[in-house]
Design an enzyme around this catalytic site. Sequence first.
Site, PDB file in Angstrom:
ATOM      1  N   LYS A 206     -11.341   3.226 -13.896  1.00 33.28           N
ATOM      2  CA  LYS A 206     -11.618   1.888 -13.080  1.00 33.28           C
ATOM      3  C   LYS A 206     -11.974   0.991 -14.533  1.00 33.28           C
ATOM      4  O   LYS A 206     -11.590  -0.182 -14.519  1.00 33.28           O
ATOM      5  CB  LYS A 206     -12.840   1.929 -12.094  1.00 33.28           C
ATOM      6  CG  LYS A 206     -12.503   2.549 -10.998  1.00 33.28           C
ATOM      7  CD  LYS A 206     -11.287   1.661 -10.102  1.00 33.28           C
ATOM      8  CE  LYS A 206     -11.783   0.356  -9.660  1.00 33.28           C
ATOM      9  NZ  LYS A 206     -10.678  -0.415  -8.849  1.00 33.28           N
TER      10      LYS A 206
ATOM     11  N   ASP B 107       0.884  -1.087   0.170  1.00 30.36           N
ATOM     12  CA  ASP B 107      -0.019  -0.066   0.109  1.00 30.36           C
ATOM     13  C   ASP B 107       0.818   1.386  -0.019  1.00 30.36           C
ATOM     14  O   ASP B 107       1.984   1.435   0.778  1.00 30.36           O
ATOM     15  CB  ASP B 107      -0.793  -0.127   1.249  1.00 30.36           C
ATOM     16  CG  ASP B 107      -1.950   0.845   1.192  1.00 30.36           C
ATOM     17  OD1 ASP B 107      -3.276   0.348   1.029  1.00 30.36           O
ATOM     18  OD2 ASP B 107      -1.818   2.214   0.959  1.00 30.36           O
TER      19      ASP B 107
ATOM     20  N   THR C  47     -15.919  -1.845  -9.810  1.00 29.89           N
ATOM     21  CA  THR C  47     -17.226  -1.081  -9.209  1.00 29.89           C
ATOM     22  C   THR C  47     -18.244  -1.282 -10.271  1.00 29.89           C
ATOM     23  O   THR C  47     -18.193  -1.048 -11.385  1.00 29.89           O
ATOM     24  CB  THR C  47     -16.646   0.441  -9.232  1.00 29.89           C
ATOM     25  OG1 THR C  47     -17.902   1.219  -8.861  1.00 29.89           O
ATOM     26  CG2 THR C  47     -15.842   1.080 -10.063  1.00 29.89           C
ATOM     27  N   ASP C  48     -19.386  -0.917  -9.719  1.00 31.26           N
ATOM     28  CA  ASP C  48     -20.707  -0.809 -10.421  1.00 31.26           C
ATOM     29  C   ASP C  48     -20.631   0.488 -11.193  1.00 31.26           C
ATOM     30  O   ASP C  48     -21.431   0.568 -12.457  1.00 31.26           O
ATOM     31  CB  ASP C  48     -22.039  -0.635  -9.539  1.00 31.26           C
ATOM     32  CG  ASP C  48     -22.142   0.243  -8.493  1.00 31.26           C
ATOM     33  OD1 ASP C  48     -21.180   1.194  -8.400  1.00 31.26           O
ATOM     34  OD2 ASP C  48     -23.123   0.234  -7.670  1.00 31.26           O
ATOM     35  N   GLU C  49     -19.665   1.450 -10.920  1.00 30.78           N
ATOM     36  CA  GLU C  49     -19.840   2.768 -11.912  1.00 30.78           C
ATOM     37  C   GLU C  49     -19.166   2.557 -13.052  1.00 30.78           C
ATOM     38  O   GLU C  49     -19.507   3.397 -14.048  1.00 30.78           O
ATOM     39  CB  GLU C  49     -18.881   3.798 -10.911  1.00 30.78           C
ATOM     40  CG  GLU C  49     -19.439   4.197  -9.560  1.00 30.78           C
ATOM     41  CD  GLU C  49     -19.263   5.395  -8.989  1.00 30.78           C
ATOM     42  OE1 GLU C  49     -18.663   6.362  -9.644  1.00 30.78           O
ATOM     43  OE2 GLU C  49     -19.035   5.316  -7.674  1.00 30.78           O
TER      44      GLU C  49
ATOM     45  N   ASN D 284     -22.316   0.236  -4.056  1.00 28.64           N
ATOM     46  CA  ASN D 284     -21.706   1.044  -3.122  1.00 28.64           C
ATOM     47  C   ASN D 284     -21.384   0.781  -1.831  1.00 28.64           C
ATOM     48  O   ASN D 284     -22.386  -0.019  -1.061  1.00 28.64           O
ATOM     49  CB  ASN D 284     -22.801   2.342  -2.940  1.00 28.64           C
ATOM     50  CG  ASN D 284     -22.206   3.492  -3.900  1.00 28.64           C
ATOM     51  OD1 ASN D 284     -22.446   3.368  -4.944  1.00 28.64           O
ATOM     52  ND2 ASN D 284     -22.372   4.512  -3.299  1.00 28.64           N
TER      53      ASN D 284
ATOM     54  N   TYR E 217     -12.963   9.108 -12.272  1.00 31.88           N
ATOM     55  CA  TYR E 217     -12.783   7.778 -11.361  1.00 31.88           C
ATOM     56  C   TYR E 217     -13.527   6.592 -12.288  1.00 31.88           C
ATOM     57  O   TYR E 217     -12.632   5.619 -12.136  1.00 31.88           O
ATOM     58  CB  TYR E 217     -13.545   8.039 -10.116  1.00 31.88           C
ATOM     59  CG  TYR E 217     -13.670   6.637  -9.416  1.00 31.88           C
ATOM     60  CD1 TYR E 217     -12.688   5.961  -8.758  1.00 31.88           C
ATOM     61  CD2 TYR E 217     -15.236   6.230  -9.170  1.00 31.88           C
ATOM     62  CE1 TYR E 217     -13.002   4.794  -8.360  1.00 31.88           C
ATOM     63  CE2 TYR E 217     -15.457   4.899  -8.516  1.00 31.88           C
ATOM     64  CZ  TYR E 217     -14.351   4.191  -8.130  1.00 31.88           C
ATOM     65  OH  TYR E 217     -14.152   3.066  -7.378  1.00 31.88           O
TER      66      TYR E 217
ATOM     67  N   LEU F 206      -0.197   4.086   0.946  1.00 33.32           N
ATOM     68  CA  LEU F 206      -0.511   4.893   2.327  1.00 33.32           C
ATOM     69  C   LEU F 206      -0.786   6.360   1.418  1.00 33.32           C
ATOM     70  O   LEU F 206      -0.202   7.291   1.980  1.00 33.32           O
ATOM     71  CB  LEU F 206       0.416   5.011   3.439  1.00 33.32           C
ATOM     72  CG  LEU F 206       0.640   3.444   3.965  1.00 33.32           C
ATOM     73  CD1 LEU F 206       1.843   3.776   4.881  1.00 33.32           C
ATOM     74  CD2 LEU F 206      -0.606   2.966   4.725  1.00 33.32           C
ATOM     75  N   THR F 207      -1.864   6.489   0.725  1.00 31.27           N
ATOM     76  CA  THR F 207      -2.254   7.841   0.306  1.00 31.27           C
ATOM     77  C   THR F 207      -3.097   8.254   1.680  1.00 31.27           C
ATOM     78  O   THR F 207      -3.075   7.788   2.500  1.00 31.27           O
ATOM     79  CB  THR F 207      -3.164   7.833  -0.730  1.00 31.27           C
ATOM     80  OG1 THR F 207      -4.417   7.008  -0.531  1.00 31.27           O
ATOM     81  CG2 THR F 207      -2.558   7.053  -1.935  1.00 31.27           C
TER      82      THR F 207
HETATM   83  N1  LIG Z   1     -16.056   2.285  -1.697  1.00 34.07           N
HETATM   84  C1  LIG Z   1     -16.956   1.484  -2.459  1.00 34.07           C
HETATM   85  O1  LIG Z   1     -18.096   1.944  -2.154  1.00 34.07           O
HETATM   86  C2  LIG Z   1     -16.532   0.731  -3.531  1.00 34.07           C
HETATM   87  C3  LIG Z   1     -17.379   0.200  -4.106  1.00 34.07           C
HETATM   88  C4  LIG Z   1     -16.940  -0.871  -5.339  1.00 34.07           C
HETATM   89  C5  LIG Z   1     -15.527  -0.905  -5.648  1.00 34.07           C
HETATM   90  N2  LIG Z   1     -14.902  -0.174  -4.992  1.00 34.07           N
HETATM   91  C6  LIG Z   1     -13.368  -0.570  -5.380  1.00 34.07           C
HETATM   92  O2  LIG Z   1     -12.653  -1.015  -4.284  1.00 34.07           O
HETATM   93  C7  LIG Z   1     -11.347  -0.636  -4.050  1.00 34.07           C
HETATM   94  C8  LIG Z   1     -11.258  -0.122  -2.682  1.00 34.07           C
HETATM   95  O3  LIG Z   1     -12.059   0.868  -2.555  1.00 34.07           O
HETATM   96  P1  LIG Z   1     -11.967   1.566  -0.942  1.00 34.07           P
HETATM   97  O4  LIG Z   1     -13.245   2.181  -0.957  1.00 34.07           O
HETATM   98  O5  LIG Z   1     -11.518   0.531   0.018  1.00 34.07           O
HETATM   99  O6  LIG Z   1     -10.942   2.460  -1.076  1.00 34.07           O
HETATM  100  P2  LIG Z   1      -9.956   3.440  -0.282  1.00 34.07           P
HETATM  101  O7  LIG Z   1      -9.610   4.852  -0.771  1.00 34.07           O
HETATM  102  O8  LIG Z   1     -10.553   3.520   1.173  1.00 34.07           O
HETATM  103  O9  LIG Z   1      -8.361   2.913  -0.075  1.00 34.07           O
HETATM  104  C9  LIG Z   1      -7.787   2.770  -1.257  1.00 34.07           C
HETATM  105  C10 LIG Z   1      -6.313   2.299  -0.836  1.00 34.07           C
HETATM  106  O10 LIG Z   1      -5.609   2.025  -1.837  1.00 34.07           O
HETATM  107  C11 LIG Z   1      -4.159   2.507  -1.476  1.00 34.07           C
HETATM  108  N3  LIG Z   1      -3.703   3.288  -2.830  1.00 34.07           N
HETATM  109  C12 LIG Z   1      -4.011   4.000  -3.548  1.00 34.07           C
HETATM  110  N4  LIG Z   1      -3.308   4.509  -4.542  1.00 34.07           N
HETATM  111  C13 LIG Z   1      -2.091   3.275  -4.489  1.00 34.07           C
HETATM  112  C14 LIG Z   1      -1.020   3.367  -5.121  1.00 34.07           C
HETATM  113  N5  LIG Z   1      -0.835   3.693  -6.289  1.00 34.07           N
HETATM  114  N6  LIG Z   1      -0.238   1.944  -4.790  1.00 34.07           N
HETATM  115  C15 LIG Z   1      -0.663   1.335  -3.684  1.00 34.07           C
HETATM  116  N7  LIG Z   1      -1.685   1.640  -2.809  1.00 34.07           N
HETATM  117  C16 LIG Z   1      -2.510   2.678  -3.333  1.00 34.07           C
HETATM  118  C17 LIG Z   1      -4.547   3.852  -0.448  1.00 34.07           C
HETATM  119  O11 LIG Z   1      -3.453   4.204   0.070  1.00 34.07           O
HETATM  120  C18 LIG Z   1      -5.646   3.036   0.247  1.00 34.07           C
HETATM  121  O12 LIG Z   1      -5.326   2.327   1.347  1.00 34.07           O
HETATM  122  C19 LIG Z   1     -11.101   0.168  -5.164  1.00 34.07           C
HETATM  123  O13 LIG Z   1     -10.416  -0.238  -6.467  1.00 34.07           O
HETATM  124  C20 LIG Z   1     -12.489   0.824  -5.631  1.00 34.07           C
HETATM  125  O14 LIG Z   1     -12.510   1.339  -6.868  1.00 34.07           O
HETATM  126  C21 LIG Z   1     -15.069   0.733  -3.905  1.00 34.07           C
END
Ligand SMILES: NC(=O)c1ccc[n+]([C@@H]2O[C@H](COP(=O)([O-])OP(=O)(O)OC[C@H]3O[C@@H](n4cnc5c(N)ncnc54)[C@H](O)[C@@H]3O)[C@@H](O)[C@H]2O)c1
Length: 328
Positions: free
Chosen positions: A145, A32, A117-119, A170, A141, A34-35
């Site tokens: 994806k 990770d 994602t569904d998006e 979501n 976004y 860690l953004t």
């Molecule tokens: N949150 C939702 O509702 C949802 C729904 C469907 C799919 N998703 C997908 O699920 C996944 C996780 O989503 P989330 O909500 O947990 O996101 P989040 O933003 O909470 O976490 C993203 C993580 O990725 C890390 N990250 C970002 N860029 C990086 C890089 N270049 N290299 C390594 N690490 C990196 C960040 O540090 C963070 O820990 C994503 O791919 C998102 O598209 C999310």
Amino acid sequence: MRLLVCGAAGFIGSNFVRIRVRDHGDEVTVLDKLTYAGRRENLRDVDHAFVHGAIEDPDAVAGAVEGAEAIVNFAAETHVDRSISGPEAFLRTQMDGTYTLLETARERGLRYVQVSTDEVYGSIEEGSFTETSPLNPSSPYSATKTGADLLVASYVHTYGLAASICRGSNAYGPFQYPEKLIPLMILNAMHGDRLPVYGDGMQVRNWLFVEDFARGIGHVLEHGAPGEVYNVGGPDEAANLDVVRRIVGLTGADPGLIEHVTDRPGHDRRYSLSSEKVRTLGWAAQVRFEEGLERTVAWYRDNAWWWEPIRSGEYRAYYERQYGRALG
Ligand SMILES: NC(=O)c1ccc[n+]([C@@H]2O[C@H](COP(=O)([O-])OP(=O)(O)OC[C@H]3O[C@@H](n4cnc5c(N)ncnc54)[C@H](O)[C@@H]3O)[C@@H](O)[C@H]2O)c1
């Protein structure tokens, strides 16, 4: 299994790793960057190895992947509003990052699961998207994806990579960064801050409790066919305004805190997924929205240690830029 899980210091990935280690005995290495959204605290109670690095960095990936049988990729820039104000990071992580992971999986013959994602399907007025619905993303976004999903599909088709894609609706639940609707509203309601609802608030989402999503991804990893896409949708739909009103009820906040603000540009009206295909793998959602929301409100109420550093840090400046007013 021995897994490399990318982006698991974030919301869904940390819930996934917790379940895989606890219930399946997996050995997990987390990679990770860690953004702002990634936090070591999210995994403080989980046994895992951690590598701090970016998925677009081939050296970091090569170091982290050693010994893994499969890669599960959660790493992404995930907030639509941030993709509108600054799309560049979305391209780097979603495109360059996914490419680097796919190359690594191809070289080593690893199983690969892309979390999506569904998006990617865009907005739908009635009915639900299936896995064969056309891709029609509308924000930077969702477009990035979608690009990542298409790249994964090309590695299956061209190189025979054993990759599957899991598209969730979501998600909500513990450990979600408060820029997203549900934790934003819970924390604002708990603090007596205004509850900013985009536009008329009638944007409908298909709400999926994070543990259900995490288990769905595990099902796809273990039982999904290479080359296939699986939708994982929540059991209930609700409009954003309805969600906010329920949170007001659960927190005992003043309903007068609800404030309609200028809508997000290009805001999709409704997302909805059909989950028939993933049900054939034995998955079913276990948590209805009413219960999941109650559990989520309780978690935020009981875990100030988690959100206090966020609400007093960089997030305050982000919030002020986004909503034109300071948090209380
Ligand atoms: N949150 C939702 O509702 C949802 C729904 C469907 C799919 N998703 C997908 O699920 C996944 C996780 O989503 P989330 O909500 O947990 O996101 P989040 O933003 O909470 O976490 C993203 C993580 O990725 C890390 N990250 C970002 N860029 C990086 C890089 N270049 N290299 C390594 N690490 C990196 C960040 O540090 C963070 O820990 C994503 O791919 C998102 O598209 C999310």
